[in-house]
Design a protein around this motif. Structure first.
Motif, PDB file in Angstrom:
ATOM      1  N   HIS A  83       0.829  -1.209   0.000  1.00 42.41           N
ATOM      2  CA  HIS A  83       0.000   0.000   0.000  1.00 42.41           C
ATOM      3  C   HIS A  83       0.867   1.264   0.000  1.00 42.41           C
ATOM      4  N   SER A  84       0.206   2.365  -0.282  1.00 42.15           N
ATOM      5  CA  SER A  84       0.825   3.680  -0.238  1.00 42.15           C
ATOM      6  C   SER A  84       0.507   4.320   1.114  1.00 42.15           C
ATOM      7  N   ILE A  85       1.534   4.751   1.811  1.00 38.18           N
ATOM      8  CA  ILE A  85       1.373   5.403   3.107  1.00 38.18           C
ATOM      9  C   ILE A  85       1.862   6.839   2.972  1.00 38.18           C
ATOM     10  N   THR A  86       1.039   7.764   3.448  1.00 40.33           N
ATOM     11  CA  THR A  86       1.412   9.182   3.395  1.00 40.33           C
ATOM     12  C   THR A  86       1.330   9.767   4.795  1.00 40.33           C
ATOM     13  N   THR A  87       2.382  10.479   5.167  1.00 44.63           N
ATOM     14  CA  THR A  87       2.419  11.199   6.439  1.00 44.63           C
ATOM     15  C   THR A  87       2.569  12.694   6.124  1.00 44.63           C
ATOM     16  N   VAL A  88       2.586  13.504   7.139  1.00 47.14           N
ATOM     17  CA  VAL A  88       2.762  14.943   6.932  1.00 47.14           C
ATOM     18  C   VAL A  88       4.080  15.228   6.204  1.00 47.14           C
ATOM     19  N   GLU A  89       5.086  14.398   6.447  1.00 45.41           N
ATOM     20  CA  GLU A  89       6.376  14.611   5.772  1.00 45.41           C
ATOM     21  C   GLU A  89       6.230  14.550   4.254  1.00 45.41           C
ATOM     22  N   GLY A  90       5.226  13.860   3.759  1.00 44.79           N
ATOM     23  CA  GLY A  90       5.017  13.726   2.324  1.00 44.79           C
ATOM     24  C   GLY A  90       4.085  14.763   1.732  1.00 44.79           C
ATOM     25  N   LEU A  91       3.515  15.615   2.561  1.00 45.79           N
ATOM     26  CA  LEU A  91       2.553  16.621   2.075  1.00 45.79           C
ATOM     27  C   LEU A  91       2.873  18.008   2.650  1.00 45.79           C
ATOM     28  N   GLN A  92       4.114  18.359   2.641  1.00 48.23           N
ATOM     29  CA  GLN A  92       4.560  19.607   3.277  1.00 48.23           C
ATOM     30  C   GLN A  92       3.844  20.838   2.726  1.00 48.23           C
ATOM     31  N   ARG A  93       3.736  20.952   1.414  1.00 44.98           N
ATOM     32  CA  ARG A  93       3.121  22.149   0.828  1.00 44.98           C
ATOM     33  C   ARG A  93       1.647  22.259   1.225  1.00 44.98           C
ATOM     34  N   GLU A  94       0.915  21.158   1.108  1.00 45.86           N
ATOM     35  CA  GLU A  94      -0.507  21.160   1.431  1.00 45.86           C
ATOM     36  C   GLU A  94      -0.745  21.444   2.916  1.00 45.86           C
ATOM     37  N   VAL A  95       0.079  20.858   3.755  1.00 45.15           N
ATOM     38  CA  VAL A  95      -0.067  21.050   5.200  1.00 45.15           C
ATOM     39  C   VAL A  95       0.290  22.491   5.576  1.00 45.15           C
ATOM     40  N   ALA A  96       1.293  23.055   4.933  1.00 44.52           N
ATOM     41  CA  ALA A  96       1.667  24.450   5.215  1.00 44.52           C
ATOM     42  C   ALA A  96       0.522  25.392   4.848  1.00 44.52           C
ATOM     43  N   GLU A  97      -0.152  25.091   3.749  1.00 43.35           N
ATOM     44  CA  GLU A  97      -1.292  25.925   3.337  1.00 43.35           C
ATOM     45  C   GLU A  97      -2.407  25.851   4.384  1.00 43.35           C
ATOM     46  N   LEU A  98      -2.726  24.651   4.844  1.00 42.06           N
ATOM     47  CA  LEU A  98      -3.745  24.498   5.889  1.00 42.06           C
ATOM     48  C   LEU A  98      -3.293  25.189   7.181  1.00 42.06           C
ATOM     49  N   ALA A  99      -2.023  25.079   7.516  1.00 42.72           N
ATOM     50  CA  ALA A  99      -1.501  25.711   8.736  1.00 42.72           C
ATOM     51  C   ALA A  99      -1.678  27.223   8.697  1.00 42.72           C
ATOM     52  N   ASP A 100      -1.556  27.811   7.511  1.00 41.99           N
ATOM     53  CA  ASP A 100      -1.765  29.258   7.383  1.00 41.99           C
ATOM     54  C   ASP A 100      -3.199  29.634   7.768  1.00 41.99           C
ATOM     55  N   PHE A 101      -4.156  28.813   7.355  1.00 42.12           N
ATOM     56  CA  PHE A 101      -5.564  29.074   7.719  1.00 42.12           C
ATOM     57  C   PHE A 101      -5.763  28.903   9.229  1.00 42.12           C
ATOM     58  N   MET A 102      -5.133  27.874   9.804  1.00 42.90           N
ATOM     59  CA  MET A 102      -5.260  27.643  11.255  1.00 42.90           C
ATOM     60  C   MET A 102      -4.663  28.817  12.029  1.00 42.90           C
ATOM     61  N   THR A 103      -3.524  29.276  11.600  1.00 43.62           N
ATOM     62  CA  THR A 103      -2.872  30.397  12.268  1.00 43.62           C
ATOM     63  C   THR A 103      -3.722  31.659  12.167  1.00 43.62           C
ATOM     64  N   ALA A 104      -4.265  31.910  11.003  1.00 43.11           N
ATOM     65  CA  ALA A 104      -5.086  33.116  10.791  1.00 43.11           C
ATOM     66  C   ALA A 104      -6.325  33.122  11.682  1.00 43.11           C
ATOM     67  N   GLU A 105      -6.812  31.935  12.042  1.00 40.10           N
ATOM     68  CA  GLU A 105      -8.005  31.844  12.894  1.00 40.10           C
ATOM     69  C   GLU A 105      -7.640  31.620  14.364  1.00 40.10           C
ATOM     70  N   GLY A 106      -6.366  31.650  14.699  1.00 39.38           N
ATOM     71  CA  GLY A 106      -5.946  31.444  16.086  1.00 39.38           C
ATOM     72  C   GLY A 106      -6.297  30.056  16.597  1.00 39.38           C
ATOM     73  N   ALA A 107      -6.292  29.086  15.706  1.00 39.64           N
ATOM     74  CA  ALA A 107      -6.759  27.743  16.046  1.00 39.64           C
ATOM     75  C   ALA A 107      -5.658  26.821  16.545  1.00 39.64           C
ATOM     76  N   ASP A 108      -4.429  27.275  16.517  1.00 42.43           N
ATOM     77  CA  ASP A 108      -3.331  26.407  16.921  1.00 42.43           C
ATOM     78  C   ASP A 108      -3.047  26.548  18.408  1.00 42.43           C
ATOM     79  N   GLN A 109      -2.943  25.454  19.090  1.00 46.81           N
ATOM     80  CA  GLN A 109      -2.589  25.490  20.509  1.00 46.81           C
ATOM     81  C   GLN A 109      -1.263  24.760  20.674  1.00 46.81           C
ATOM     82  N   CYS A 110      -1.243  23.603  21.301  1.00 44.97           N
ATOM     83  CA  CYS A 110       0.036  22.919  21.517  1.00 44.97           C
ATOM     84  C   CYS A 110       0.566  22.271  20.244  1.00 44.97           C
ATOM     85  N   GLY A 111      -0.314  21.932  19.324  1.00 50.48           N
ATOM     86  CA  GLY A 111       0.110  21.378  18.047  1.00 50.48           C
ATOM     87  C   GLY A 111       0.253  19.870  17.999  1.00 50.48           C
TER      88      GLY A 111
END
Length: 150
Positions: free
Chosen positions: A68-96
């Protein structure tokens, strides 16, 4: 024993013990974004994508990942960074600590549901627990990321 997987796009033969869970194997092979939480498949922090579908790696024997194909955050850096920008803009990040599991679940949802409603988002994320927030900021960020109309 060995299993053959596509890990974050790379074809690899991973050495595993028959009793090992996928979480432990992935961390041993450097995927440190995969976290250990409850060990009972209740919290979602160990979420990874297997063939694009969220699975809980703390309760999945690594042998079941063979072929099977396994994907972790390490394999989706660009997509995760884009989502993180939205989380940061909404103050949604806490301990992470829950962020990698949340991110992979949201990315899978984005691929599966064209225009999810807020109720569908809540249902999709029901298995991902955050102990720091009340989910309000996260829901705002995810809805904006997914382009949900108010």
């Amino acid at each position: 024993m060995k299993i053959n997987v596509q890990l974050n796009g790379l074809a690899l033969a991973l050495e595993i013990a028959p009793h090992e869970f996928l979480l432990d194997v992935l961390r041993r092979y450097g995927c440190l974004s995969v976290k250990r939480g409850c060990d009972t498949s209740s919290c979602g922090v160990c979420t990874v994508l297997m063939d694009g579908v969220p699975v809980l790696s703390c309760s999945l024997f690594a042998a079941k990942a063979d072929g099977h194909s396994i994907t972790t955050v390490e394999g989706l850096q660009r997509e995760v960074a884009e989502l993180a920008d939205f989380m940061t803009a909404e103050g949604a990040d806490q301990c992470g600590y829950c962020n990698p599991g949340f991110a992979l679940t949201v990315l899978a949802m984005k691929r599966e549901l064209a225009a999810p409603t807020e109720e569908q988002i809540r249902h999709y994320l029901a298995g991902n627990l955050c102990r720091c927030t009340g989910y309000v900021g996260q829901m705002r960020a995810i809805a904006k990321y997914l382009g949900v109309k108010e």
